[in-house]
Enzyme design. Structure first.
Site: not given
Ligand code: SRM
Ligand code: SF4
Ligand SMILES: Cc1cc2nc3c(=O)[nH]c(=O)nc-3n(C[C@H](O)[C@H](O)[C@H](O)COP(=O)(O)OP(=O)(O)OC[C@H]3O[C@@H](n4cnc5c(N)ncnc54)[C@H](O)[C@@H]3O)c2cc1C
Ligand SMILES: Cc1cc2nc3c(=O)[nH]c(=O)nc-3n(C[C@H](O)[C@H](O)[C@H](O)COP(=O)(O)O)c2cc1C
Lengths: 588, 565
Positions: A76, A145, A209, A432, A481
């Site tokens: 990323r 981030r 994060k 997502c 996400c």
């Molecule tokens: C790529 C992306 C979705 C997309 O289709 O665009 C994404 C993809 C993933 N997110 Fe996310 N998140 C993405 C935006 C978000 C957002 C939206 C935002 O930030 O506005 C959220 C919700 C906002 C938030 O953070 O609360 C989000 C909340 C999560 C979470 C839950 C965090 C939490 O508070 O519990 C996880 C799981 C974790 O971190 O444990 C997660 C984890 C992941 C992971 C890395 C799975 C993992 O932990 O192994 C996903 C990777 C999937 C893949 O194969 O690419 N992602 N993730 C976004 C990348 C953002 C970036 O460039 O940094």
């Molecule tokens: S962790 Fe984020 S990218 Fe993966 S399934 Fe859940 S919402 Fe979608």
């Protein structure tokens, strides 16, 4: 021991023992027999901007072949405000072709992810990025981030000035460790570790994060309130006055666990003056660093620290650490949360073209040669690239005389046609990544969304709603996400082929939706939407959005378990901020 | 004439004698007779021939085993027998040689074993007179191959051409060679002694050799047949598990399989010749239907030139002597009339067995035997073709029955449990090493194990990856290095990895480790050998001569072993 006298989580211990994020990467990379890395390095590699994943579609078949899982790295990029130069874009295009699946994935935080990078290709990839002035450092992990910034310059003459804040924040909150250069770029080993002493992150980094975003009203294209720290630019007669600072945003929830919930950021106050703003941002981080939960990662995000300690505490503590008082929040007004597709011209007469990219996936397929088109555009060097939080792309800063050149390319590749023909629903939908790479996915998302939309569009036409810009978002699990809880229609995967239906979010991202129906299959989703659309069409009042109507009609009264909605309600009274003093967030 | 109790005594004694001992006794008594008639004092006669040389040319150890057994037996007769492998034999000694025995097997398609090549070529090129030489050749072979004991035949004839005198006619042994071979040697000993004691050599006609019982054929069932290469690979390597309760083998042995011809090809020929598929013919004193013959017995693919030539004779036509499939041959040069099928059968050759290194261990996979088969793909005039046996095996569905035999390889054995081993096996060369590792894992052998494996791509071609990972995890596999040739710009092969870890490799060897090489003969095994020499030279700071000597010593000590093809 963590603050709450609970034992530290394993991740906390790994971080502290990591010797400035160095972990055992040297060993992990040297290990020839696996495409993966040592277990403890899993948590650490994220700080370097990567995740080790495997192709979930291939697990059983490979196991039968006595082959390990098909491991690869997801990489990323750090692109503050989604901005990348044409030259950098060309590098990116080439590397993606050589070392990854080839698809450039625009994320919901306006940056790019590459998938499927094999262990052997990681170093070459990062080296090439580095040479192009790109980095992946701290795009994942318990750090600040990618900093979001409204991506539509046309919206305000202050855009450049505000974007500069974003860059400053990103720069000041970058981890100081030298490990990234040592490990991935064959940089010199740092002897004097004092040189990488990190006053912000120390040796433990953030509890979780930490996300920062800056919105420029009236557009909330970045969904600013979904961030741990939200800055809302206050602009009075074309001059940037300062920012309303809000804390505690976050989307993630857990199925059937009300202790984990989505939440919109609550406004603390108004700060002006660049140094003060930057100071305030920095200190919000230090408070979360010191008070965030370090024993249970599920409740470690800032939103829980806010609810645990209360907004008054946060206001006082922040002012104490900053050494100045915040002013009362200034009024502002969000009117939209979208990308303005097609051509636009800004105050300086520069041109911008916003194109629709389904689920942010830049690739060439039988339908469209998007990837080739964008490469050609980049090669002209006449357009700046900016990715949006709706997973789209803006080609900007185009001089009047160059407009025709870009136009010609976009026409030739049918990009304009493609953008124009996409339905209103599609243009405002997000999904997502989910399967096959996301290890947390319970259901499909980006691979399934387009197919589902094909079946929903006829329903809208049937009810004469095809021009409604309803915001619909899908995820493969409750982590949110694509910010599904902030959508008018949210589909949150609960199992393969099953989705929870959330409705009632508003159009501008100030009120979250609520769970309406659980684990529906496709047929049930369609029947349900047919009914909802029908009722909406016949009963809505003038200009009432689907989200607002659905909220009043179906979910308003659902008993308020501590869902995000409850916070957004007290936080952001509807319809807009008429009387600020009614905002409890300010009645501290 | 004898007093009955004396007679009884003699008979009792004789009954304890083996046939060979009887031969000897006969000579002895003759000798005693002779001598007593000269002097009154009875001294048992030492045969005047007291020095013989027993050479052997072996691939899988049978000839060597016999050679040492013979030598031991000779000693008990006071004959000093020097045993030497043909690759160690000093060719200039040949003209001086008086009594030479050669035990030699046949390999490949009627070729001498690699170790005998030098000697074989020498006697074929060279025309030095071997007037002193009295020799005997024992040829080991397998009647299921087209050219039975060819190498032995050639050596026997050639030595004769060069002026050597046969001590004993050539004896050709099938795979169950033991008793026959010993009988032959018994006669040799008899000859040697009678040369000394009387010129009447033929008191005993050579023992009539009993009909060969052939090798033990096992009947197994395919349990699983999985392609180990992932999608997108250029390779197709199958892991085949076969259930066979009664199977007996040791790690290092190979499985022998006689493939069946594809039905389509058989039908095509039957049609072309318009022969009743059920009509039976006799083939190698067995009654088989035309269909059965073409399906299971006769090699109809890629006929060797010698067969094509014979066919040309049969239909008296000029046919360029090239390898060609039977169908094409018959199509282009038809049989004048189809009732010549019998004659055709006579000139056609049996389907030769193919060998596959066993990749399982009796200790770890009780009642099963596993092999690792690479589909042999090649193109003939733009047409993709597959090797007969590898295609046959890789397409066998589960539950099918399959016949096979075990080809013992007493030269490719694990050392003592506490000894270290270095295994170099790229591609299917990994097969016996999976067996070694499984065996050492199951028996808890304490020796260290180091594997060097290679193939094209890490992602698609890492054969047995998860098993190797487990063995690394549990410590059975001490060290593993991988060479994936096509994952980077420059090609990387196992020998490069050897060199990279040369220091350690030399240390292991100095520590008494054995080094095993398995897989393709060319170019792999030669490149590996060159690299081994480099390593010994560099890290043992030796001159190249010393290095060569070091490696030769490894071979002699049985610590440098190859199973290459
Ligand atoms: C790529 C992306 C979705 C997309 O289709 O665009 C994404 C993809 C993933 N997110 Fe996310 N998140 C993405 C935006 C978000 C957002 C939206 C935002 O930030 O506005 C959220 C919700 C906002 C938030 O953070 O609360 C989000 C909340 C999560 C979470 C839950 C965090 C939490 O508070 O519990 C996880 C799981 C974790 O971190 O444990 C997660 C984890 C992941 C992971 C890395 C799975 C993992 O932990 O192994 C996903 C990777 C999937 C893949 O194969 O690419 N992602 N993730 C976004 C990348 C953002 C970036 O460039 O940094
Ligand atoms: S962790 Fe984020 S990218 Fe993966 S399934 Fe859940 S919402 Fe979608
Ligand atoms: C001791 C030993 C151990 C072995 N262990 C293994 C093992 O573990 N795994 C393994 O996979 N193999 C192993 N082999 C090799 C194996 O025995 C076979 O040689 C191999 O499988 C090829 O046999 P085939 O019948 O498939 O090919 P064949 O039909 O015998 O063809 C072999 C070659 O002949 C040529 N050829 C055949 N037909 C034609 C034609 N019509 N036109 C032109 N050229 C032609 C091609 O070059 C082809 O590659 C081992 C061999 C030995 C001696
Ligand atoms: C690859 C291979 C090819 C063989 N080809 C022949 C052959 O052409 N003719 C023959 O009579 N025996 C052939 N044999 C059988 C061997 O000669 C027989 O197994 C003999 O016992 C091996 O003796 P050794 O262990 O001393 O090499 C072949 C064996 C192998 C492994």
């Amino acid at each position: 021991m963590a603050e709450n006298n609970q034992p530290l989580s394993s991740t906390e211990r790994i971080k502290m023992a990591s010797d400035g994020l160095r972990g055992t990467f040297v060993e992990s990379l040297a290990n020839e027999i696996t495409g993966s890395i040592n277990e403890d390095d899993y948590a650490l590699v994220r700080f370097h901007g990567m995740y080790v994943q495997d192709d979930r579609d291939r697990r059983d078949e490979r196991a039968a072949k006595k082959l390990e899982r098909l491991y690869s790295f997801m990489i990323r990029l750090r692109l503050t405000g989604g901005v990348i130069s044409p030259e950098q874009y060309i590098t990116l295009h080439n590397i993606a072709g050589e070392n990854s699946t080839g698809t450039l994935k625009i994320t919901t935080r306006q940056t790019i992810q590459l998938h499927g990078v094999l262990k052997s290709k990681v170093k070459p990839t990062l080296k090439a990025f580095n040479q192009a002035g790109l980095t992946t450092l701290a795009t994942c992990g318990d750090v600040n981030r990618n900093v979001l910034c409204s991506s539509h310059p046309i919206q305000s003459p202050c855009h450049t000035e505000i974007y500069d804040y974003a860059r400053e924040i990103a720069a000041r909150m970058l981890p100081k460790t030298n490990a990234y250069y040592e490990i991935w770029l064959n940089g010199e080993k740092l002897i004097d570790k004092e040189l990488e002493a990190d006053p912000l992150y120390q040796n433990r980094y953030m509890p979780r994060k930490f996300k920062v975003g800056i919105a420029i009203p009236p557009n909330n294209d970045i969904d600013v309130l979904g961030n741990d720290l939200a800055l809302i630019a206050i602009i009075e007669n074309d001059k940037l006055k300062g920012f309303n600072i809000a804390v505690g945003g976050g989307m993630s929830a857990t199925h059937g666990n009300s202790d984990h919930y989505a939440r919109l950021a609550s406004v603390l106050g108004f700060v002006s003056g660049k140094e003060n703003v930057l100071k305030a941002v920095y200190e919000v981080a230090t408070i979360q660093r010191d008070y965030g939960n370090r024993s249970d990662r599920k409740v470690a995000r800032l939103k829980y620290t806010v609810d645990r300690l209360g907004l008054p505490f946060w206001k006082e503590e922040l002012e104490r650490r900053c050494g100045f008082e915040m002013e009362a929040p200034r009024p502002y007004r969000f009117e939209s949360r979208k990308d303005f597709y097609g051509w636009e011209q800004n105050h300086e007469g520069l041109w911008y073209y916003t194109l629709y990219i389904e689920n942010g996936r830049i690739l060439d397929d039988e339908k469209l040669s998007l990837k080739s088109a964008l490469l050609e555009v980049a090669k002209t060097g006449k357009a700046a690239f900016t990715f949006t939080c709706n997973q789209n792309l803006i080609l900007g800063n185009i001089q009047q005389p160059d407009k025709a050149i870009i136009q010609e390319i976009l026409d030739r590749y049918k990009i304009i046609e493609h953008t124009d023909n996409a339905s209103a629903l599609r243009k405002n939908a997000m999904a997502c990544v989910a399967l096959n790479t996301c290890p947390l996915a319970l259901a499909e998302a980006q691979r399934y969304m387009p197919v589902l939309l094909d079946k929903i569009e006829p329903l809208l036409i049937k009810h004469g709603l095809e021009t409604d810009e309803i915001i619909m978002r899908m995820t493969g699990c409750p982590n949110g996400c694509s910010r599904p809880y902030a959508a008018e229609i949210g589909l949150v995967g609960s199992a393969l082929g099953k989705y929870n239906l959330h409705i009632g979010g508003d159009r501008i991202g100030e009120r979250l939706n609520k769970l309406y129906k659980e684990s529906l299959n496709e047929e049930e989703i369609l029947t349900m939407l047919d009914y909802l659309f029908g009722t909406y069409k016949s009963e809505r009042t003038d200009g009432e959005t689907f989200g607002d109507f659905a909220f009043e009609k179906w979910v308003h009264s659902t008993d308020l378990i501590r869902t995000a909605s409850s916070f957004s309600e007290i936080n952001m009274p509807k319809p807009y901020h008429i009387a600020l003093n009614e905002d409890p967030a300010i009645r501290l | 004439m004898l007093v009955s109790n004396k007679m009884k005594l003699v008979e009792e004694i004789l009954s304890t004698f083996t046939r060979e001992e009887l031969f000897w006794l006969n000579g002895y008594i003759a000798g005693k007779f002779h001598s007593t008639s000269q002097t009154e004092t009875a001294i048992p006669v030492k045969p005047s021939v007291n020095k013989i040389t027993i050479t052997y040319g072996t691939e899988t150890g049978n000839s060597k085993k016999l050679a040492s057994e013979f030598a031991a037996k000779a000693k008990t007769r006071g004959i000093n027998a020097k045993i030497i492998s043909l690759d160690q034999y000093r060719l200039n000694d040949l003209p001086k040689e008086e009594y030479l025995l050669s035990i030699i097997s046949t390999q490949g398609d009627g070729e001498p074993p690699a170790a005998a090549k030098k000697f074989y070529d020498h006697i074929h090129k060279n025309d030095s007179k071997l007037n002193k030489l009295k020799y005997g050749v024992l040829a080991l072979g397998d009647t299921s191959y087209p050219l039975f004991c060819k190498a032995g035949e050639d050596v026997d004839q050639q030595l004769n051409k060069l002026g050597g005198e046969r001590l004993m006619p050539l004896r050709k042994c099938d795979v169950d060679y033991e008793s026959e071979a010993h009988a032959w040697f018994g006669q040799v000993l008899h000859q040697l002694s009678s040369i000394a004691n009387s010129n009447n050599t033929d008191i005993f006609a050579p023992a009539v050799t009993k009909k060969s019982t052939g090798k033990k054929i096992y009947n197994g069932t395919i349990l699983s047949n999985t392609n180990l290469n992932d999608r997108g690979s250029n390779k197709e390597t199958h892991h085949i598990e076969i259930a066979a309760d009664d199977i007996e083998y040791l790690p290092g042995d190979s499985l022998g399989v006689i493939p069946e011809n594809p039905v389509t090809a058989v039908e095509a020929i039957l049609q072309l010749l318009d022969i009743d598929r059920t009509k039976t013919f006799s083939f190698r004193n067995e009654e088989v239907t035309a269909f059965g013959l073409l399906k299971k017995k006769l090699n109809i693919f890629y006929l060797p030139e010698r067969v094509v030539t014979k066919y040309a004779g049969l239909i008296n036509q000029d046919i360029p002597p090239t390898k060609i499939g039977l169908f094409d041959l018959l199509r282009i040069y038809p049989l004048p009339n189809n009732n010549q099928f019998e004659q055709l059968i006579d000139i056609l050759e049996p389907i030769a067995p193919r060998l596959y290194s066993i990749s399982s261990s009796p200790e770890a996979h009780n009642g099963e035997v596993h092999i690792t088969v690479a589909k042999d793909r090649f193109t003939v005039q733009e047409e993709q073709k597959c090797g007969l046996c590898s295609d046959y095996l890789t397409t066998l569905p589960e539950e099918t029955n399959i016949e096979f035999y075990v080809h013992k390889n007493s030269l490719f054995r694990l050392p003592a449990d506490d000894k270290d081993i270095i295994m170099i096996g790229p591609g299917t060369g990994i097969a016996p090493f999976r067996s070694f590792l499984a065996h050492r894992d199951a028996t808890g052998a304490s020796g260290r194990n180091w594997l060097l494996f290679g193939d094209q791509h890490f992602v698609t071609d890492f054969l047995y990856q998860t098993e190797l990972q487990n063995w690394k995890e549990t410590g059975t596999l001490t060290k593993i290095n991988l060479a994936f040739s096509r994952d980077q710009q420059e090609k990387v092969y196992v020998q490069h990895k050897m060199l990279q870890h040369g220091q350690e490799l030399y240390e292991w060897l100095s520590n008494g480790a054995s080094i095993y090489v398995c897989g393709s003969k060319e170019p792999m095994s030669t490149d590996v050998e060159d690299t081994l020499l480099q390593i010994v030279e560099k890290f043992g700071n030796k001159t190249i001569e010393e290095a060569v000597q070091f490696v030769e010593q490894l071979k002699e000590d049985g610590r440098y072993l190859k199973d290459v093809y």
